[in-house]
Design a protein around this motif. Structure first.
Motif, mmCIF file in Angstrom:
data_model
loop_
_atom_site.group_PDB
_atom_site.id
_atom_site.type_symbol
_atom_site.label_atom_id
_atom_site.label_comp_id
_atom_site.label_asym_id
_atom_site.label_seq_id
_atom_site.Cartn_x
_atom_site.Cartn_y
_atom_site.Cartn_z
ATOM 1 N N GLY A 24 8.007 -0.188 -2.150
ATOM 2 C CA GLY A 24 7.803 0.138 -3.561
ATOM 3 C C GLY A 24 7.657 1.639 -3.790
ATOM 4 O O GLY A 24 8.199 2.182 -4.755
ATOM 5 N N PHE A 27 11.079 3.137 -3.377
ATOM 6 C CA PHE A 27 11.893 2.775 -4.540
ATOM 7 C C PHE A 27 11.475 3.602 -5.753
ATOM 8 O O PHE A 27 12.316 4.042 -6.532
ATOM 9 C CB PHE A 27 11.755 1.276 -4.827
ATOM 10 C CG PHE A 27 12.596 0.798 -5.964
ATOM 11 C CD1 PHE A 27 13.967 0.707 -5.847
ATOM 12 C CD2 PHE A 27 12.009 0.439 -7.166
ATOM 13 C CE1 PHE A 27 14.742 0.263 -6.900
ATOM 14 C CE2 PHE A 27 12.772 -0.005 -8.226
ATOM 15 C CZ PHE A 27 14.151 -0.091 -8.082
ATOM 16 N N GLY A 28 10.182 3.831 -5.903
ATOM 17 C CA GLY A 28 9.687 4.655 -7.008
ATOM 18 C C GLY A 28 10.237 6.070 -6.939
ATOM 19 O O GLY A 28 10.591 6.663 -7.958
ATOM 20 N N LYS A 29 10.328 6.624 -5.732
ATOM 21 C CA LYS A 29 10.887 7.969 -5.578
ATOM 22 C C LYS A 29 12.362 7.997 -5.958
ATOM 23 O O LYS A 29 12.834 8.949 -6.588
ATOM 24 C CB LYS A 29 10.716 8.450 -4.141
ATOM 25 C CG LYS A 29 9.284 8.779 -3.793
ATOM 26 C CD LYS A 29 9.174 9.248 -2.363
ATOM 27 C CE LYS A 29 7.730 9.535 -1.994
ATOM 28 N NZ LYS A 29 7.604 9.997 -0.610
ATOM 29 N N VAL A 31 13.882 5.976 -8.083
ATOM 30 C CA VAL A 31 13.992 5.841 -9.537
ATOM 31 C C VAL A 31 13.577 7.135 -10.232
ATOM 32 O O VAL A 31 14.219 7.560 -11.199
ATOM 33 C CB VAL A 31 13.156 4.646 -10.038
ATOM 34 C CG1 VAL A 31 13.087 4.619 -11.546
ATOM 35 C CG2 VAL A 31 13.742 3.345 -9.512
ATOM 36 N N THR A 32 12.536 7.781 -9.743
ATOM 37 C CA THR A 32 12.113 9.046 -10.333
ATOM 38 C C THR A 32 13.229 10.086 -10.228
ATOM 39 O O THR A 32 13.517 10.798 -11.193
ATOM 40 C CB THR A 32 10.829 9.560 -9.650
ATOM 41 O OG1 THR A 32 9.801 8.590 -9.825
ATOM 42 C CG2 THR A 32 10.385 10.891 -10.222
ATOM 43 N N ASP A 75 11.209 6.471 -16.904
ATOM 44 C CA ASP A 75 11.039 6.118 -15.490
ATOM 45 C C ASP A 75 10.407 4.735 -15.365
ATOM 46 O O ASP A 75 10.875 3.873 -14.612
ATOM 47 C CB ASP A 75 10.164 7.182 -14.829
ATOM 48 C CG ASP A 75 10.124 7.079 -13.325
ATOM 49 O OD1 ASP A 75 10.886 6.290 -12.751
ATOM 50 O OD2 ASP A 75 9.326 7.815 -12.716
ATOM 51 N N PHE A 76 9.342 4.505 -16.121
ATOM 52 C CA PHE A 76 8.663 3.206 -16.090
ATOM 53 C C PHE A 76 9.587 2.077 -16.533
ATOM 54 O O PHE A 76 9.619 1.006 -15.915
ATOM 55 C CB PHE A 76 7.421 3.228 -16.980
ATOM 56 C CG PHE A 76 6.846 1.863 -17.217
ATOM 57 C CD1 PHE A 76 6.111 1.230 -16.237
ATOM 58 C CD2 PHE A 76 7.064 1.196 -18.414
ATOM 59 C CE1 PHE A 76 5.592 -0.036 -16.446
ATOM 60 C CE2 PHE A 76 6.556 -0.065 -18.631
ATOM 61 C CZ PHE A 76 5.817 -0.688 -17.642
ATOM 62 N N VAL A 79 12.019 1.185 -13.765
ATOM 63 C CA VAL A 79 11.346 0.453 -12.679
ATOM 64 C C VAL A 79 11.037 -0.971 -13.117
ATOM 65 O O VAL A 79 11.289 -1.937 -12.384
ATOM 66 C CB VAL A 79 10.060 1.186 -12.237
ATOM 67 C CG1 VAL A 79 9.236 0.317 -11.302
ATOM 68 C CG2 VAL A 79 10.394 2.493 -11.567
ATOM 69 N N SER A 82 14.197 -3.047 -13.229
ATOM 70 C CA SER A 82 14.675 -3.331 -11.874
ATOM 71 C C SER A 82 13.862 -4.450 -11.231
ATOM 72 O O SER A 82 14.417 -5.363 -10.616
ATOM 73 C CB SER A 82 14.589 -2.077 -11.009
ATOM 74 O OG SER A 82 15.365 -1.047 -11.536
ATOM 75 N N ILE A 83 12.562 -4.374 -11.367
ATOM 76 C CA ILE A 83 11.701 -5.415 -10.795
ATOM 77 C C ILE A 83 11.961 -6.754 -11.480
ATOM 78 O O ILE A 83 12.028 -7.798 -10.829
ATOM 79 C CB ILE A 83 10.217 -5.002 -10.895
ATOM 80 C CG1 ILE A 83 9.952 -3.829 -9.957
ATOM 81 C CG2 ILE A 83 9.295 -6.167 -10.560
ATOM 82 C CD1 ILE A 83 8.591 -3.210 -10.110
#
Length: 125
Positions: A24, A27-29, A31-32, A75-76, A79, A82-83
């Motif tokens: 996670g 993945f966050g990096k 997406v950012t 960004d949120f 994410v 995607s989730i």
């Protein structure tokens, strides 16, 4: 105490959770970077070459960085979408597994014996 900690740390659920957190974070990096390096520049070009990250409102000494906030919201949303899509895909596969017909149970000893008797009676005719 060490044995209890080792038993706790090596449980399947804890390891799965740790792997999930690590994936996670990675993945966050991604997406950012997607938002900062690709999506926000495109949005900035569409609205007239404005760098959204640099948008701010200054009143006296106070500075409100609403451009950074907009970037974080986008960004949120990426994410979260995607989730959502990933969970929906996994749920679809689980439903397919649940809908598979179960294999018929093996015949019991009585059924096998009755089948043999039936076959013997057929041979006698």
């Amino acid at each position: 105490m060490w044995k209890e900690f080792k038993a706790f740390a090596l449980k399947g659920n804890v390891l799965d959770l740790a792997v999930g957190v690590i994936i996670g974070a990675a993945f966050g990096k991604i997406v950012t970077s997607l938002v900062e390096d690709l999506i926000m520049p495109i949005i900035g070009l569409i609205i007239g070459g404005v760098d959204l990250n640099g948008l701010h409102f200054k009143y006296g000494e106070a500075v409100l960085n609403y451009g950074t906030f907009l970037q974080t919201v986008i960004d949120f949303l990426i994410v979260a979408a995607s989730i959502f899509l990933f969970i929906k895909l996994i749920s679809k596969f689980k439903k397919k597994e649940e809908n598979k017909p179960a294999a018929p149970p093996a015949p019991s000893n009585e059924e096998v014996l009755l089948g043999e008797i039936r076959d013997l009676l057929r041979e006698q005719k």
